[in-house]
Design an enzyme around this catalytic site. Sequence first.
Site, PDB file in Angstrom:
ATOM      1  N   ASP A 149      -1.948  -6.815   7.851  1.00 10.12           N
ATOM      2  CA  ASP A 149      -2.612  -5.505   7.776  1.00 10.12           C
ATOM      3  C   ASP A 149      -4.111  -5.786   7.733  1.00 10.12           C
ATOM      4  OD1 ASP A 149      -3.918  -3.197   6.946  1.00 10.12           O
ATOM      5  OD2 ASP A 149      -2.291  -2.539   5.645  1.00 10.12           O
ATOM      6  N   PHE A 183       0.881  -1.164   0.000  1.00  6.71           N
ATOM      7  CA  PHE A 183       0.000   0.000   0.000  1.00  6.71           C
ATOM      8  C   PHE A 183       0.928   1.226   0.000  1.00  6.71           C
ATOM      9  CE2 PHE A 183      -2.564   3.378   1.839  1.00  6.71           C
ATOM     10  CZ  PHE A 183      -3.547   3.401   0.883  1.00  6.71           C
ATOM     11  N   LYS A 200     -11.381   2.020   8.283  1.00  3.99           N
ATOM     12  CA  LYS A 200     -12.133   1.221   7.297  1.00  3.99           C
ATOM     13  C   LYS A 200     -13.108   0.281   8.015  1.00  3.99           C
ATOM     14  CE  LYS A 200      -8.664   1.902   3.773  1.00  3.99           C
ATOM     15  NZ  LYS A 200      -9.146   2.006   2.383  1.00  3.99           N
TER      16      LYS A 200
HETATM   17  N1  F0G Z   1      -3.149  -0.197   4.933  1.00  5.41           N
HETATM   18  C1  F0G Z   1      -4.137  -0.262   4.038  1.00  5.41           C
HETATM   19  C2  F0G Z   1      -4.491  -1.573   3.417  1.00  5.41           C
HETATM   20  C3  F0G Z   1      -4.834   0.892   3.664  1.00  5.41           C
HETATM   21  O1  F0G Z   1      -5.791   0.810   2.756  1.00  5.41           O
HETATM   22  C4  F0G Z   1      -4.482   2.127   4.274  1.00  5.41           C
HETATM   23  C5  F0G Z   1      -5.163   3.353   3.912  1.00  5.41           C
HETATM   24  C6  F0G Z   1      -3.437   2.144   5.198  1.00  5.41           C
HETATM   25  C7  F0G Z   1      -2.805   0.958   5.514  1.00  5.41           C
HETATM   26  C8  F0G Z   1      -3.018   3.418   5.863  1.00  5.41           C
HETATM   27  O2  F0G Z   1      -3.952   3.739   6.810  1.00  5.41           O
HETATM   28  O3  F0G Z   1      -4.880   5.947   6.034  1.00  5.41           O
HETATM   29  O4  F0G Z   1      -5.255   5.127   8.363  1.00  5.41           O
HETATM   30  O5  F0G Z   1      -3.020   5.880   7.655  1.00  5.41           O
HETATM   31  N2  F0G Z   1      -5.938   3.475   2.925  1.00  5.41           N
HETATM   32  C9  F0G Z   1      -6.706   4.653   2.565  1.00  5.41           C
HETATM   33  C10 F0G Z   1      -7.368   4.462   1.240  1.00  5.41           C
HETATM   34  C11 F0G Z   1      -5.966   5.921   2.683  1.00  5.41           C
HETATM   35  O6  F0G Z   1      -7.959   5.432   0.740  1.00  5.41           O
HETATM   36  O7  F0G Z   1      -7.391   3.365   0.692  1.00  5.41           O
HETATM   37  P1  F0G Z   1      -4.291   5.272   7.233  1.00  5.41           P
END
Ligand code: F0G
Length: 481
Positions: free
Chosen positions: A222, A131, A265
């Site tokens: 994760d 990610f 999420k």
């Molecule tokens: N891991 C995954 C799988 C994610 O989708 C995200 C964030 C993070 C870590 C980081 O987490 O934003 O709380 O610092 N995804 C968001 C998205 C930003 O729009 O998919 P975070």
Amino acid sequence: MNLKLTDGSLLPIEMHKVRIVQKTSLPPIDDRLKAIEEAGYNTFLLRTRDIFIDMLTDSGTNAMSDNQLAAMMVADDAYAGGESYYRLLDAVGDIFGYKYCLPAHQGRAAEHLLSKVFVEPGKVVLMNYHFTTTKAHFELHGGKVLEIYCDDALETKSTNPFKGNLDLDKFQAAIEKYGAGNIAFVRMECTTNLIGGQPFSMANLRAVKELAGKHGIIVIMDASLISENAYFIHEREEGYKDKSIADIVLEMTSLADITYLSGRKSTCVRGGFIATNNEKFFSAIKPWLPVYEGFLTYGGMSSKEVEAMAVGMREMVDINVASSSADLIKLFVEDMDARGIPVVTPPGGLAGHIDARKFLPHVPSLQYTAGALTSAIFLVSGVRSMERGTVSTDRDENGNEVEADVELARLAVPRRVYSVSHIKYVVDRIAWLYEHRDLVGGLEFIEEPPVLRFFFGKMKALNGWNKKLADAFKADFGSEV
Ligand code: F0G
């Protein structure tokens, strides 16, 4: 939940009532043209007043439940030892089966702490896919990120129910090449975000754990989208139909040495944490928590969010919550697919994804195919999506452009926020755009930041395609919508 209608079709029906609403409006096409121009063809830089349906992300944008909001009212704001933390700890124990929990202000903060303790120059980090923030943190600490996904993971049109699986042969080869001692850990991302919200199977996670265990390699999961991954295991993996989401989640966490998440999420709040049963790991991370985040019992989160997270943890293992966006995404993707729009299949767990290379084959990656598509979608619908392609891929250490593996427009479906009619509108406008795809051209950077350029970078539309597209739209729909 999907309810079968008289004609045999499935209707994703909301298993909740809407009691609080937020007003939205649909700015007319000329206003949208001005807004996207001012935003530099970067949907991150739009203001929400210019947006009708916000599908940028499912992160922090989910509807909270009445019980979550109620729990916020009893938050204990003590700097240290607050009861809110202990309610979260109980939930982490019950839902994940872990004794230790280190809260952090969001997922990337957890990644930062994990990098600090486990990653150093020369170490390799293996994962089913990266990610953006994950990769940035691990690399900033000198680690080398190696993605060992299955050969067909990046095939957008597929029937593989578990494209998020890690390739075990590549895992074995990496152990032989780098030596187990040089592997910081192997990371399994639930509902793998950047390949289209695709899950891994329990069988795969179990095999990863076995191989890692044989070589003394740590498994880190994760779990940001764990409830959706568990729901897909329930729906798609043999032997799990009769198990509850709660049991599946517990089985998943039992196979990881450390689990971390973005609470924005599946748990429907704003926050994050790292959890484990390993006292040694907990003690290694703990001293850094007050340095970067806050004291152990709040970790940089508002204690209101800590309370809501404790409730959200318990709610996310209710199958009607775990399936709430996945079932809507299924309808969304299948409707687009039926209209010939090149979507990522099977439907994933956080968004409907469009394969921009197939949608706009005439726009090269270095003119930012997915960036052009997200801008065009906004222009014709007021729907904000996210570019997940070459704009989201930073230049290499020599400053050269790196073409992304896949060019995707991601239309996220936040949990319990949008309805079937919203989805039908989005499909209609994207289908219109597909008919007029020849009008869409490429983009060029006018302001390019040095890191994570997709957040603040600004671009311009090449050869005035923006205006030509707006004119075609007005010819069909008028200027009012
Ligand atoms: N891991 C995954 C799988 C994610 O989708 C995200 C964030 C993070 C870590 C980081 O987490 O934003 O709380 O610092 N995804 C968001 C998205 C930003 O729009 O998919 P975070």
